[in-house]
Design an enzyme around this catalytic site. Structure first.
Site, mmCIF file in Angstrom:
data_model
loop_
_atom_site.group_PDB
_atom_site.id
_atom_site.type_symbol
_atom_site.label_atom_id
_atom_site.label_comp_id
_atom_site.label_asym_id
_atom_site.label_seq_id
_atom_site.Cartn_x
_atom_site.Cartn_y
_atom_site.Cartn_z
ATOM 1 N N GLN A 71 48.539 31.384 18.651
ATOM 2 C CA GLN A 71 47.516 32.161 17.947
ATOM 3 C C GLN A 71 46.956 33.291 18.809
ATOM 4 O O GLN A 71 46.518 34.311 18.272
ATOM 5 C CB GLN A 71 46.350 31.249 17.489
ATOM 6 C CG GLN A 71 46.701 30.287 16.371
ATOM 7 C CD GLN A 71 47.128 28.931 16.897
ATOM 8 O OE1 GLN A 71 47.620 28.818 18.034
ATOM 9 N NE2 GLN A 71 46.972 27.901 16.103
ATOM 10 N N ASP A 126 35.395 24.529 17.027
ATOM 11 C CA ASP A 126 35.677 23.860 15.756
ATOM 12 C C ASP A 126 34.583 22.867 15.414
ATOM 13 O O ASP A 126 34.397 22.520 14.253
ATOM 14 C CB ASP A 126 37.040 23.185 15.809
ATOM 15 C CG ASP A 126 38.139 24.237 15.782
ATOM 16 O OD1 ASP A 126 38.417 24.846 16.828
ATOM 17 O OD2 ASP A 126 38.678 24.491 14.681
#
Lengths: 318, 318
Positions: free
Chosen positions: A183, A224
């Site tokens: 990513q 997260d």
């Protein structure tokens, strides 16, 4: 262009598995299609998952069958286990199911609009905090993608970077590749190039060296989930950067919306760390039948976190 | 089968760029071919580079032209800058150039034979030290390849692992992929499979999590150079494991021959860290014109090193 948006009767989102080669959008008409997009990381990033969860419930509600919509919401809620935002977005929209499809959609759009405002606020607050702490220029190491592609637009950690750049206070950005799905190399490199921000890619295991060699004066990542005790759960590879920042005596900063902070998670040990398919790590470069453990996240203990920047406040080490 | 060996009038070595797909040997008849093999990592690993350096001078000496051989030795000596062993092997063989080709070859073969003995001694000493410190089973995290393929046979860090396995004292081995060239995923996984040793691959950035989660009770790596102050220079990604081991309170052990210890290098800051071609990190997954810094090694400060195990001794933290 937004990473995820509502288009009258469906969701439109950028297929992040196709970047940086192609900028392709997906039309999502069903909850099943959305779960598939979430599972294979076509849409990813904690804030974007919150929006996706809420919009998914809005999609489900359109059938008028509230019981079916509630079941679909539950499936959607557990499509990925680690980021708290997905469940949070689903829950907020689901709470309006009794009021009909329009109310659910209004709630989801409210979350979507709020994400844009929240990101801008996180970015500006984080940039101000870093400038106060470090002066200029701020040279940054980041990991994975906590950018526009992880949100609706602008980004959290990269929102801070963008704000620093806007204010002429940014030096250079070093970014980790972020194996196995890259990513950083695929998405963050693309975003920074689009924004005209000078950046250099390093392998994940070199990030701590970049810190140790004094090439950056701050590490900035997203999250997260943030536990009640301020342990930070983020993409695997965050913890080594925090260790390196602590050793080097530079700030380790987490940029995330308030919705990422979960008072129901006492500490990092209470979080289900997603283990993804080993196939993401295996290929012709590995011997046949190699066993792989594909941990997707790690836990950074609260004492290594210098500051958590949200849209409302900066939580500094206690 | 040996990783590198002398075959009457040429060097034979395993082409490590072809593993694990194919086990192919290269016939090396000239110093130019050897420099090429070293540069593209067909042969790599500090001890193997020491042997390659010495055998390369033996090759050069066969022409009978001592001046030319000395020039070729100098080229060979600097084919890679970080591991001290390459220069050490070249220097030992070069010192015999005045005595003729046979003397140079005898010196090189002596280094080759010694490497085998040294590896066995390092492995047994390291296994004994770990068993004394930890009891059994010893579960190990390692990085890159410090195995038979980094030496003539047996290995340094993996020599310790092999010795533990032989003695029934080994639990499980976790190994890092080792981007960008994946020596862990390609070479260490292959070696451990060949040896019947249970192992699991993780991405580089998950290694510190494996340590933090208590899945191993020791980290064992090799070294490309140990400075006089005991700073350890090894494959990039070693430093984050050392940070994690220190935080977790488990031993961080370096297994290396005495020839890796360089009294002329005062500390890690004095070592040239090889920066390899960014192309090793770039591809269709990165946007066009992405800048990459391909650091091949990192420095682990001496205070993070619990023990350095050589064929002669165990240097423990002071």
């Amino acid at each position: 262009m937004r990473t995820i948006d509502w288009r009258g009767d469906h969701i439109e989102l950028i297929d992040q598995t196709r970047l940086p080669g192609e900028l392709v959008t997906l039309r999502i008409d069903t909850v099943d299609a959305l779960v598939d997009a979430i599972t294979r990381l076509a849409v990813r990033g904690a804030p974007a998952l919150g929006v996706a969860g809420a919009l998914g419930v809005a999609l489900a509600a359109r059938s008028g069958d509230t019981e079916q919509a509630a079941r679909q919401a539950e499936t959607l809620r557990t499509a990925r286990p680690t980021a708290v935002n997905l469940a949070w977005g689903v829950d907020r929209a689901r709470a309006r199911l009794g009021e009909g499809p329009d109310a659910v959609l209004a709630e989801a759009l409210d979350i979507l609009d709020a994400d844009v405002r929240v990101n801008r606020a996180v970015g500006s607050r984080g940039a101000r905090w870093l400038l106060d702490a470090l002066g200029r220029p701020v040279n940054v190491q980041t990991h994975c993608n906590a950018g526009a592609l992880a949100c609706v637009e602008w980004g959290t950690a990269l929102g801070v970077v963008r704000a620093l750049h806007r204010d002429g206070a940014l030096g250079h950005v070093y970014l980790n590749e972020t194996r196995p799905l890259l990513q950083g190399a695929r998405l963050t490199a693309w975003e920074l190039a689009q924004a005209g921000i000078a950046h250099t890619l390093v392998v994940d295991s070199a990030g701590p060296s970049v810190v140790a060699r004094g090439m950056v004066n701050a590490v900035i990542v997203g999250a997260d989930r943030v536990a009640a005790n301020r342990d930070v759960i983020n993409k695997v590879g965050t913890y080594p950067l925090a260790l390196a920042a602590a050793r080097a005596g530079i700030p380790f900063v987490v940029a995330a919306p308030e919705s990422t902070i979960d008072p129901d998670t006492p500490d990092g040990s209470a979080v289900t760390i997603e283990v993804r398919d080993p196939a993401e790590m295996l290929g012709t470069h590995t011997p046949p039948d190699t066993a792989a453990l594909n941990l997707a996240f790690d836990v950074t203990p609260a004492d290594l976190v210098t500051a958590i920047v949200t849209e409302d406040r900066v939580l500094t080490a206690r």
